[in-house]
Motif scaffolding. Structure first.
Motif, mmCIF file in Angstrom:
data_model
loop_
_atom_site.group_PDB
_atom_site.id
_atom_site.type_symbol
_atom_site.label_atom_id
_atom_site.label_comp_id
_atom_site.label_asym_id
_atom_site.label_seq_id
_atom_site.Cartn_x
_atom_site.Cartn_y
_atom_site.Cartn_z
ATOM 1 N N MET A 1 43.770 25.889 13.024
ATOM 2 C CA MET A 1 42.971 27.096 13.042
ATOM 3 C C MET A 1 41.496 26.783 12.790
ATOM 4 S SD MET A 1 43.151 30.300 13.428
ATOM 5 C CE MET A 1 42.373 31.808 13.048
ATOM 6 N N LEU A 2 41.238 25.846 11.885
ATOM 7 C CA LEU A 2 39.855 25.509 11.577
ATOM 8 C C LEU A 2 39.181 24.848 12.778
ATOM 9 C CD1 LEU A 2 37.744 25.583 9.339
ATOM 10 C CD2 LEU A 2 38.487 23.313 8.674
ATOM 11 N N PHE A 3 39.927 24.035 13.518
ATOM 12 C CA PHE A 3 39.354 23.391 14.700
ATOM 13 C C PHE A 3 38.959 24.430 15.750
ATOM 14 C CE2 PHE A 3 39.714 21.245 18.838
ATOM 15 C CZ PHE A 3 38.749 20.262 18.644
ATOM 16 N N ALA A 4 39.789 25.452 15.924
ATOM 17 C CA ALA A 4 39.457 26.525 16.872
ATOM 18 C C ALA A 4 38.208 27.268 16.419
ATOM 19 C CB ALA A 4 40.637 27.482 17.001
ATOM 20 N N GLN A 5 38.065 27.487 15.116
ATOM 21 C CA GLN A 5 36.867 28.144 14.594
ATOM 22 C C GLN A 5 35.631 27.275 14.854
ATOM 23 O OE1 GLN A 5 36.555 31.154 13.042
ATOM 24 N NE2 GLN A 5 38.720 31.585 13.326
ATOM 25 N N LEU A 6 35.775 25.973 14.669
ATOM 26 C CA LEU A 6 34.657 25.058 14.928
ATOM 27 C C LEU A 6 34.226 25.115 16.387
ATOM 28 C CD1 LEU A 6 35.816 21.903 12.942
ATOM 29 C CD2 LEU A 6 33.813 23.278 12.448
ATOM 30 N N MET A 7 35.187 25.035 17.278
ATOM 31 C CA MET A 7 34.868 25.000 18.710
ATOM 32 C C MET A 7 34.275 26.323 19.202
ATOM 33 S SD MET A 7 35.442 22.050 20.149
ATOM 34 C CE MET A 7 34.406 21.563 18.805
ATOM 35 N N THR A 8 34.876 27.439 18.804
ATOM 36 C CA THR A 8 34.365 28.717 19.302
ATOM 37 C C THR A 8 32.981 29.027 18.757
ATOM 38 O OG1 THR A 8 35.565 29.875 17.549
ATOM 39 C CG2 THR A 8 36.619 29.760 19.714
ATOM 40 N N SER A 9 32.721 28.677 17.510
ATOM 41 C CA SER A 9 31.380 28.934 16.970
ATOM 42 C C SER A 9 30.348 28.008 17.610
ATOM 43 C CB SER A 9 31.374 28.790 15.454
ATOM 44 O OG SER A 9 31.786 27.497 15.078
ATOM 45 N N TYR A 41 30.727 30.501 6.254
ATOM 46 C CA TYR A 41 31.194 31.887 6.159
ATOM 47 C C TYR A 41 32.720 31.946 6.146
ATOM 48 C CZ TYR A 41 32.502 36.530 7.737
ATOM 49 O OH TYR A 41 33.108 37.742 7.857
ATOM 50 N N TYR A 42 33.347 31.259 7.058
ATOM 51 C CA TYR A 42 34.804 31.301 7.208
ATOM 52 C C TYR A 42 35.505 30.779 5.955
ATOM 53 C CZ TYR A 42 39.426 30.482 9.185
ATOM 54 O OH TYR A 42 40.767 30.478 9.413
ATOM 55 N N ILE A 43 35.034 29.674 5.408
ATOM 56 C CA ILE A 43 35.661 29.092 4.216
ATOM 57 C C ILE A 43 35.468 29.995 3.009
ATOM 58 C CG2 ILE A 43 35.499 27.167 2.587
ATOM 59 C CD1 ILE A 43 35.030 25.347 5.021
ATOM 60 N N LEU A 44 34.265 30.567 2.855
ATOM 61 C CA LEU A 44 34.026 31.440 1.709
ATOM 62 C C LEU A 44 34.873 32.712 1.776
ATOM 63 C CD1 LEU A 44 30.171 31.067 1.236
ATOM 64 C CD2 LEU A 44 32.000 30.072 -0.144
ATOM 65 N N VAL A 45 34.990 33.295 2.954
ATOM 66 C CA VAL A 45 35.833 34.484 3.096
ATOM 67 C C VAL A 45 37.300 34.123 2.881
ATOM 68 C CG1 VAL A 45 36.653 36.211 4.757
ATOM 69 C CG2 VAL A 45 34.218 35.762 4.539
ATOM 70 N N ASP A 46 37.697 32.948 3.351
ATOM 71 C CA ASP A 46 39.073 32.496 3.155
ATOM 72 C C ASP A 46 39.386 32.283 1.673
ATOM 73 O OD1 ASP A 46 41.568 31.784 4.329
ATOM 74 O OD2 ASP A 46 41.114 29.672 3.925
ATOM 75 N N PRO A 53 28.131 38.477 0.862
ATOM 76 C CA PRO A 53 27.595 37.229 0.291
ATOM 77 C C PRO A 53 27.922 36.001 1.141
ATOM 78 C CG PRO A 53 28.850 38.422 -1.364
ATOM 79 C CD PRO A 53 29.027 39.135 -0.072
ATOM 80 N N ALA A 54 29.098 35.998 1.766
ATOM 81 C CA ALA A 54 29.463 34.861 2.617
ATOM 82 C C ALA A 54 28.514 34.768 3.806
ATOM 83 C CB ALA A 54 30.905 34.996 3.084
#
Length: 116
Positions: A1-9, A41-46, A53-54
């Motif tokens: 999931m994190l890899f997909a977030q990296l690629m799409t962003s 942002y993604y890690i802080l919200v997670d 704040p994120a």
């Protein structure tokens, strides 16, 4: 999931760099600035932080990276800053939107584009 977030962003930030006519040499840096801002942002919200704040922390990282890239590559900071902030603004809105509304918006946008 994190890899997909990296690629799409990365693709979103680089795509907006293309849309805003950023120099070709700066597109990778634009994508990286957006990618790192979104991942913060993604890690802080997670981890349970509220979205506001994120977003601020992600935006601060984008600002610092944009400043460093502007100095290093002798390019205006606005090129990296705008492309880097876009994933934080748009991707959160797209993630909060139900899929059927997103599909309707895409169909309406394509229909209106073809009419012009």
């Amino acid at each position: 999931m994190l890899f997909a977030q990296l690629m799409t962003s990365f693709i979103a930030a680089s795509g907006f760099g293309i849309l805003f006519n950023a120099p070709r040499q700066a597109l990778i840096q634009c994508g990286l600035a957006g990618m790192f801002g979104w991942i913060v942002y993604y890690i802080l919200v997670d981890q349970g932080m509220d979205t506001v704040p994120a977003t601020i922390f992600g935006s601060m990282l984008v600002a610092v990276l944009s400043h460093l890239c502007a100095r290093l590559y002798k390019t205006p900071i606005i090129i990296f800053n705008v492309s880097g902030i876009i994933p934080l603004v748009l991707m959160e809105a797209l993630l909060m939107m139900p899929c059927e509304n997103l599909l309707k918006m895409i169909i309406l946008a394509l229909f209106n584009f073809q009419q012009k």
